[in-house]
Design an enzyme around this catalytic site. Sequence first.
Site, short mmCIF file in Angstrom:
data_model
loop_
_atom_site.label_atom_id
_atom_site.label_comp_id
_atom_site.label_asym_id
_atom_site.label_seq_id
_atom_site.Cartn_x
_atom_site.Cartn_y
_atom_site.Cartn_z
CB ILE A 64 -0.97 0.00 1.21
CG1 ILE A 64 -1.97 1.15 1.10
CG2 ILE A 64 -0.22 0.01 2.52
CD1 ILE A 64 -3.11 1.07 2.11
CB ALA A 65 2.60 3.19 -1.77
CB VAL A 66 -0.43 7.69 -0.29
CG1 VAL A 66 -0.95 9.05 -0.70
CG2 VAL A 66 -1.57 6.80 0.19
N GLY A 74 -5.66 11.67 3.79
CA GLY A 74 -6.63 10.61 4.06
C GLY A 74 -6.73 9.54 2.99
N GLY A 76 -4.51 7.15 2.14
CA GLY A 76 -4.09 5.85 2.68
C GLY A 76 -5.16 5.27 3.59
NE ARG A 77 -8.64 8.82 7.84
CZ ARG A 77 -7.78 9.84 7.84
NH1 ARG A 77 -6.58 9.71 8.37
NH2 ARG A 77 -8.10 11.00 7.31
CD GLU A 98 5.48 -9.58 6.62
OE1 GLU A 98 5.93 -9.22 5.51
OE2 GLU A 98 5.48 -10.75 6.99
CG ASN A 103 6.21 3.88 7.25
OD1 ASN A 103 5.75 4.95 7.62
ND2 ASN A 103 5.97 3.36 6.05
CE1 TYR A 110 -1.40 -0.03 7.03
CE2 TYR A 110 0.82 -0.19 7.91
CZ TYR A 110 -0.04 -0.11 6.84
OH TYR A 110 0.47 -0.13 5.57
#
Length: 142
Positions: A64-66, A74, A76-77, A98, A103, A110
């Site tokens: 997952i990345a932005v 928001g 990523g959320r 993971e 980070n 999370y």
Amino acid sequence: MTSADLPGVLAIERQVQFAPWSEKLFVDGLERGHDCRVAADDGGAVYGFSVVQYILDEAHLLNIAVDPGSQGKGIGRRLLTALTEEAAGKSSSTVFLEVRSGNANAIRMYQMAGFNEIGLRKNYYPAPQGGKEHAVMMALVL
């Protein structure tokens, strides 16, 4: 995510990861039926993405990345919420992931989403200075 999104996805991946995924890994994810999503505007510009693999009753967040210029808005959320809702809809019992131990922003996101630390993989990720960085293992029970 479609193959047309890959240039935008790869551009983000190369900006945010020390050891970025190759195009082949993303193509393999698409071909294997992983849940590959993008956050994009109406013009098709990609601002973020996620890749989830389902194994039995488990969902594994693989990536997952932005885009760095869009972080803190928001995205990523919203990606995380969409993937956990999809996992619940597929009757997954748990979402696993993971994350690099360094980070802090991702770990905080999370935790705010309900994930808990369940372990540590020592010396898991390559680090910029040639060493290794630990991976924090996290899980969300659905």
